[in-house]
Design a protein around this motif. Structure first.
Motif, short mmCIF file in Angstrom:
data_model
loop_
_atom_site.label_atom_id
_atom_site.label_comp_id
_atom_site.label_asym_id
_atom_site.label_seq_id
_atom_site.Cartn_x
_atom_site.Cartn_y
_atom_site.Cartn_z
N ALA A 24 30.74 5.37 -35.52
CA ALA A 24 30.01 4.23 -34.96
C ALA A 24 28.54 4.26 -35.38
O ALA A 24 27.98 3.23 -35.78
N LEU A 25 27.92 5.42 -35.31
CA LEU A 25 26.51 5.53 -35.70
C LEU A 25 26.33 5.24 -37.19
O LEU A 25 25.38 4.54 -37.59
N GLN A 33 27.69 -4.56 -36.67
CA GLN A 33 27.78 -4.67 -35.22
C GLN A 33 29.00 -3.86 -34.80
O GLN A 33 30.07 -4.01 -35.39
N VAL A 34 28.86 -3.00 -33.80
CA VAL A 34 29.90 -2.02 -33.48
C VAL A 34 30.52 -2.29 -32.12
O VAL A 34 29.83 -2.65 -31.16
N ALA A 42 33.51 4.61 -19.83
CA ALA A 42 32.30 4.49 -20.64
C ALA A 42 31.33 5.63 -20.32
O ALA A 42 31.22 6.06 -19.17
N PRO A 43 30.65 6.16 -21.35
CA PRO A 43 29.73 7.29 -21.12
C PRO A 43 28.66 6.94 -20.10
O PRO A 43 28.12 5.84 -20.11
N ALA A 44 28.38 7.90 -19.22
CA ALA A 44 27.34 7.68 -18.22
C ALA A 44 25.96 7.78 -18.84
O ALA A 44 25.01 7.13 -18.39
N SER A 45 25.83 8.59 -19.89
CA SER A 45 24.54 8.77 -20.54
C SER A 45 24.24 7.60 -21.48
O SER A 45 25.15 6.89 -21.92
N LYS A 46 22.98 7.44 -21.78
CA LYS A 46 22.55 6.35 -22.65
C LYS A 46 23.05 6.58 -24.07
O LYS A 46 23.01 7.69 -24.59
N LEU A 47 23.51 5.52 -24.71
CA LEU A 47 23.97 5.61 -26.09
C LEU A 47 22.77 5.77 -27.03
O LEU A 47 21.65 5.39 -26.69
N PRO A 48 23.00 6.33 -28.22
CA PRO A 48 21.91 6.42 -29.20
C PRO A 48 21.33 5.04 -29.50
O PRO A 48 22.01 4.02 -29.38
N GLU A 49 20.09 5.02 -29.94
CA GLU A 49 19.38 3.76 -30.15
C GLU A 49 20.11 2.82 -31.10
O GLU A 49 20.12 1.61 -30.91
N VAL A 52 22.59 0.53 -29.17
CA VAL A 52 22.20 -0.14 -27.93
C VAL A 52 22.82 -1.53 -27.81
O VAL A 52 23.03 -2.03 -26.70
N ASP A 53 23.16 -2.15 -28.94
CA ASP A 53 23.76 -3.48 -28.91
C ASP A 53 25.29 -3.44 -29.05
O ASP A 53 25.93 -4.49 -29.18
#
Length: 235
Positions: A24-25, A33-34, A42-49, A52-53
């Protein structure tokens, strides 16, 4: 020349795992667009920058035709089309025939083969409407020859190879290409824990596999379909 995926919409199953996230990265950094699809929440932590979309679809049982169709309906509603599908979802179990549980065979075929079949089938209407669409499956180098304890996994991944070839022939005239990447041992925390003392520097890193996937998703791979591509590192 890089693998330009600008304007492409790419769905990655098993998107929350090591290889799925690396894929994905990589494709996001190539301009795509991914969509991340996974059976886990869904992961509780923030996704990599870079993500974000991304559209995040957690709790999706891709072995269920209804669940797969619903996921594709959400993709259609948000993006209207789909350029590529990467079937990363899968798992590994070690079990001998003599001592192992037969349920292991059912499980391996469900998570490694059926998810790829079901996701591909659900995605085909969206992919067929997109010129130069792609499906990339994740097979395994271990499927080339059976070994003690590897029967269920090798058989299920061998079936992924046959699925890849069959789909490639089915859609050869349409422009939809279907290929598979066959990793050796992937350098993940789980594999390092399961195989202590091994020289993990020889294994293939998720990011290296993701680069091959990105190539297969790009216009540079227009002439490739039905291919089973080894990505072994130095194993």
């Amino acid at each position: 020349m890089n693998n330009d995926l600008s304007g492409k919409v790419i769905a990655v199953t098993g998107g929350f795992g090591n290889l799925g996230m690396a894929t994905a990265l990589t494709v996001a950094n190539c301009g795509a667009q991914v969509i991340l699809i996974d059976s886990a929440a869904a992961p509780a932590s923030k996704l990599p920058e870079a993500l974000v979309d991304a559209l995040v679809l957690g709790g999706v049982d891709l072995a269920s035709e209804e669940a797969a169709k619903q996921a594709m309906a959400e993709i259609a509603a948000k993006f209207g089309s789909l350029s590529g599908l990467v079937n990363v979802a899968g798992d590994f179990r070690w079990a001998t025939v003599q001592e192992g549980d037969l349920d292991t065979w059912d499980y391996m075929f469900r998570v490694n083969l059926k998810t790829a079949v079901t996701a591909s089938k659900a995605a085909l209407p969206l992919l067929a409407a997109h010129e130069g669409a792609r499906i990339v499956n994740i097979g395994a180098g271990a499927a080339n020859k059976g070994a003690p304890g590897m029967g269920p996994y090798a058989a299920s991944k061998s079936a992924v190879a046959r699925l890849t070839e069959a789909l490639a022939e089915e859609f050869k005239e349409s422009g939809l290409t279907v290929n598979a990447v066959l990793p050796s041992i992937i350098d993940t925390p789980r594999n390092r824990a399961d195989i202590p003392g091994a020289d993990a520097s020889r294994w293939v890193k998720p990011e290296a596999i993701a680069e091959v996937i990105a190539f297969l998703l790009s216009r540079r791979a227009d002439a490739i379909t039905g291919a089973l591509i080894p990505v072994f590192g130095r194993v």
